[in-house]
Design a protein around this motif. Structure first.
Motif, PDB file in Angstrom:
ATOM      1  N   SER A  82       5.614  -8.888  25.265  1.00  0.00           N
ATOM      2  CA  SER A  82       7.023  -9.242  25.426  1.00  0.00           C
ATOM      3  C   SER A  82       7.296 -10.660  24.955  1.00  0.00           C
ATOM      4  CB  SER A  82       7.436  -9.096  26.892  1.00  0.00           C
ATOM      5  OG  SER A  82       7.412  -7.746  27.291  1.00  0.00           O
ATOM      6  N   GLU A  83       6.402 -11.574  25.288  1.00  0.00           N
ATOM      7  CA  GLU A  83       6.619 -12.962  24.913  1.00  0.00           C
ATOM      8  C   GLU A  83       6.601 -13.146  23.397  1.00  0.00           C
ATOM      9  OE1 GLU A  83       3.527 -14.531  27.287  1.00  0.00           O
ATOM     10  OE2 GLU A  83       4.808 -14.886  29.027  1.00  0.00           O
ATOM     11  N   ILE A  84       5.762 -12.379  22.706  1.00  0.00           N
ATOM     12  CA  ILE A  84       5.721 -12.471  21.241  1.00  0.00           C
ATOM     13  C   ILE A  84       6.892 -11.723  20.624  1.00  0.00           C
ATOM     14  CG2 ILE A  84       4.355 -11.978  19.178  1.00  0.00           C
ATOM     15  CD1 ILE A  84       1.854 -12.228  20.907  1.00  0.00           C
ATOM     16  N   LEU A  85       7.196 -10.538  21.160  1.00  0.00           N
ATOM     17  CA  LEU A  85       8.317  -9.767  20.620  1.00  0.00           C
ATOM     18  C   LEU A  85       9.634 -10.521  20.755  1.00  0.00           C
ATOM     19  CD1 LEU A  85       7.369  -6.213  21.895  1.00  0.00           C
ATOM     20  CD2 LEU A  85       7.589  -6.887  19.498  1.00  0.00           C
ATOM     21  N   ASP A  86       9.795 -11.274  21.822  1.00  0.00           N
ATOM     22  CA  ASP A  86      11.026 -12.039  22.004  1.00  0.00           C
ATOM     23  C   ASP A  86      11.218 -13.077  20.904  1.00  0.00           C
ATOM     24  OD1 ASP A  86      11.746 -10.615  24.203  1.00  0.00           O
ATOM     25  OD2 ASP A  86      11.346 -12.190  25.673  1.00  0.00           O
ATOM     26  N   VAL A  87      10.118 -13.489  20.273  1.00  0.00           N
ATOM     27  CA  VAL A  87      10.199 -14.452  19.172  1.00  0.00           C
ATOM     28  C   VAL A  87      10.307 -13.731  17.830  1.00  0.00           C
ATOM     29  CG1 VAL A  87       8.989 -16.320  17.967  1.00  0.00           C
ATOM     30  CG2 VAL A  87       8.907 -16.180  20.461  1.00  0.00           C
ATOM     31  N   VAL A  88       9.558 -12.650  17.677  1.00  0.00           N
ATOM     32  CA  VAL A  88       9.468 -11.959  16.394  1.00  0.00           C
ATOM     33  C   VAL A  88      10.699 -11.106  16.088  1.00  0.00           C
ATOM     34  CG1 VAL A  88       8.173 -10.206  15.121  1.00  0.00           C
ATOM     35  CG2 VAL A  88       6.953 -11.976  16.401  1.00  0.00           C
ATOM     36  N   LEU A  89      11.237 -10.440  17.106  1.00  0.00           N
ATOM     37  CA  LEU A  89      12.347  -9.515  16.863  1.00  0.00           C
ATOM     38  C   LEU A  89      13.683 -10.248  16.785  1.00  0.00           C
ATOM     39  CD1 LEU A  89      11.503  -6.557  19.293  1.00  0.00           C
ATOM     40  CD2 LEU A  89      11.038  -6.705  16.842  1.00  0.00           C
ATOM     41  N   PRO A  90      14.614  -9.725  15.994  1.00  0.00           N
ATOM     42  CA  PRO A  90      15.965 -10.287  15.999  1.00  0.00           C
ATOM     43  C   PRO A  90      16.645  -9.985  17.327  1.00  0.00           C
ATOM     44  CG  PRO A  90      15.884  -8.280  14.682  1.00  0.00           C
ATOM     45  CD  PRO A  90      14.467  -8.609  15.026  1.00  0.00           C
ATOM     46  N   ALA A  91      17.644 -10.789  17.661  1.00  0.00           N
ATOM     47  CA  ALA A  91      18.327 -10.635  18.952  1.00  0.00           C
ATOM     48  C   ALA A  91      18.906  -9.242  19.121  1.00  0.00           C
ATOM     49  CB  ALA A  91      19.420 -11.691  19.081  1.00  0.00           C
ATOM     50  N   SER A  92      19.306  -8.612  18.020  1.00  0.00           N
ATOM     51  CA  SER A  92      19.905  -7.283  18.088  1.00  0.00           C
ATOM     52  C   SER A  92      18.924  -6.213  18.539  1.00  0.00           C
ATOM     53  CB  SER A  92      20.488  -6.901  16.722  1.00  0.00           C
ATOM     54  OG  SER A  92      19.457  -6.879  15.735  1.00  0.00           O
ATOM     55  N   ARG A  93      17.634  -6.517  18.467  1.00  0.00           N
ATOM     56  CA  ARG A  93      16.602  -5.550  18.867  1.00  0.00           C
ATOM     57  C   ARG A  93      16.141  -5.755  20.307  1.00  0.00           C
ATOM     58  NH1 ARG A  93      13.007  -3.754  15.058  1.00  0.00           N
ATOM     59  NH2 ARG A  93      12.114  -2.603  16.820  1.00  0.00           N
ATOM     60  N   ILE A  94      16.724  -6.711  21.005  1.00  0.00           N
ATOM     61  CA  ILE A  94      16.278  -7.038  22.365  1.00  0.00           C
ATOM     62  C   ILE A  94      17.439  -6.864  23.336  1.00  0.00           C
ATOM     63  CG2 ILE A  94      15.307  -8.819  23.874  1.00  0.00           C
ATOM     64  CD1 ILE A  94      14.196 -10.152  21.328  1.00  0.00           C
ATOM     65  N   ASN A  95      17.200  -6.099  24.377  1.00  0.00           N
ATOM     66  CA  ASN A  95      18.171  -5.964  25.456  1.00  0.00           C
ATOM     67  C   ASN A  95      17.914  -7.087  26.453  1.00  0.00           C
ATOM     68  OD1 ASN A  95      19.844  -5.292  27.552  1.00  0.00           O
ATOM     69  ND2 ASN A  95      18.903  -3.312  27.991  1.00  0.00           N
ATOM     70  N   ALA A  96      18.622  -8.183  26.291  1.00  0.00           N
ATOM     71  CA  ALA A  96      18.356  -9.370  27.101  1.00  0.00           C
ATOM     72  C   ALA A  96      18.654  -9.148  28.578  1.00  0.00           C
ATOM     73  CB  ALA A  96      19.183 -10.539  26.574  1.00  0.00           C
ATOM     74  N   ASP A  97      19.447  -8.126  28.898  1.00  0.00           N
ATOM     75  CA  ASP A  97      19.752  -7.845  30.300  1.00  0.00           C
ATOM     76  C   ASP A  97      18.602  -7.149  31.015  1.00  0.00           C
ATOM     77  OD1 ASP A  97      22.293  -8.951  30.035  1.00  0.00           O
ATOM     78  OD2 ASP A  97      23.170  -7.042  29.399  1.00  0.00           O
ATOM     79  N   ALA A  98      17.670  -6.583  30.249  1.00  0.00           N
ATOM     80  CA  ALA A  98      16.528  -5.890  30.851  1.00  0.00           C
ATOM     81  C   ALA A  98      15.387  -6.882  31.047  1.00  0.00           C
ATOM     82  CB  ALA A  98      16.072  -4.742  29.963  1.00  0.00           C
ATOM     83  N   PRO A  99      14.716  -6.847  32.182  1.00  0.00           N
ATOM     84  CA  PRO A  99      13.604  -7.775  32.415  1.00  0.00           C
ATOM     85  C   PRO A  99      12.404  -7.427  31.542  1.00  0.00           C
ATOM     86  CG  PRO A  99      13.738  -6.159  34.179  1.00  0.00           C
ATOM     87  CD  PRO A  99      14.950  -5.944  33.309  1.00  0.00           C
TER      88      PRO A  99
END
Length: 284
Positions: A82-99
């Motif tokens: 998760s910590e790496i994906l949060d950097v690698v993926l664009p914001a559109s690919r991350i549901n920031a509301d989900a833990p």
């Protein structure tokens, strides 16, 4: 440790060959965790790259197809991933509301469906008196149903007597989480029946948060005092403060918490005689 960002481990996935400059940022942000994962670091890299490069229809984690990687590996390493994906993926690919703990929801994977178990109490429309249905497919109010009773105890759910135009839903301790997937409950006479204890009132409050018109069933002081011979003990009281109770319910919940009648008092719903249940169901 040699870091090979986004290089395939078996030579059969050329789309992963392109190096990703953001990978270095993810590594630099968590050097100790990377070192601790040195034994399986390449599988971590391959997993991140596979997720990065597969922008398709949502799939289950089980469908990630990488040599040496399975759902148990992902679950064990989801913190670092998760910590790496949060950097690698664009914001559109991350549901920031989900833990980060909810890996599937955060990165667009399918989660295990929520199922609703319901039983027609009378007037069943087809050959089945009881159904288990995916909540996301139970989007419309069942035909002819005007009353819904939600219970936590299975045998009580199964033994409810006939009630016209009504169904029972088994909550199994997760009623609030379950019912929020069924918006049509806002248009029916909704009754919740749980144990008379702090957990029962907490769940009632949670249900009412989503459906304010919810009425409780057999969760009152009179029912409690009438069935003193069936009193039991709640092993651990919930620390949750219920905010969506009526004044009478709140007062009874406080008495249970304070031990007014006896410490950790509990009246389980299956201990209430069926004749009492029949009278309650026959009422308005």
């Amino acid at each position: 440790m040699t870091v090979r960002a986004c290089l395939p481990s078996d030579g059969h996935t050329p789309h992963l060959r392109k190096r990703d400059p953001t990978f270095g940022l993810g590594i630099a942000s968590h050097p100790m965790k990377v070192l601790q994962a040195h034994a399986h670091w390449q599988r971590v890299v391959d997993t991140v790259c596979w997720i990065r490069d597969h922008v398709t229809n949502p799939i289950y984690l089980r469908q990630i197809d990488i040599p040496g990687v399975d759902t148990k590996f992902i679950e064990t390493n989801k913190g670092l991933l998760s910590e790496i994906l949060d950097v690698v993926l664009p914001a559109s690919r991350i549901n920031a509301d989900a833990p980060r703990t909810d890996f599937a929801a955060r990165y667009g994977f399918l989660s295990k469906p929520v199922y609703v178990r319901l039983r027609y109490l009378a007037d069943q429309p087809g050959p089945f008196s009881e159904l288990i249905v995916r909540a996301d497919e139970l989007t419309a109010q069942p035909s002819g149903v005007r009353r819904v009773f939600v219970l936590e105890n299975e045998i009580t759910y199964l033994s409810l007597p006939p009630v016209p135009n009504a169904i029972a839903i088994l909550g199994s301790g997760y009623a609030a989480t379950l019912l929020r997937h069924l918006p049509w409950l806002a248009d029916v006479d909704l009754r919740y029946w749980g144990d008379i204890d702090t957990h029962g009132f907490a769940i009632l409050s949670q249900v009412r948060r989503h459906f304010p018109h919810t009425r409780s069933l057999l969760m009152d002081r009179s029912t409690l005092l009438t069935h003193k011979s069936h009193w039991g003990e709640e092993k651990t009281q919930t620390i949750e403060t219920p905010d969506h109770l009526t004044p009478d319910e709140s007062e009874l919940e406080r008495d249970l918490r304070m031990g007014t009648y006896q410490p950790r008092l509990r009246l389980e719903q299956e201990r209430i005689p069926i004749s009492t249940v029949e009278r309650a169901l026959a009422g308005p």
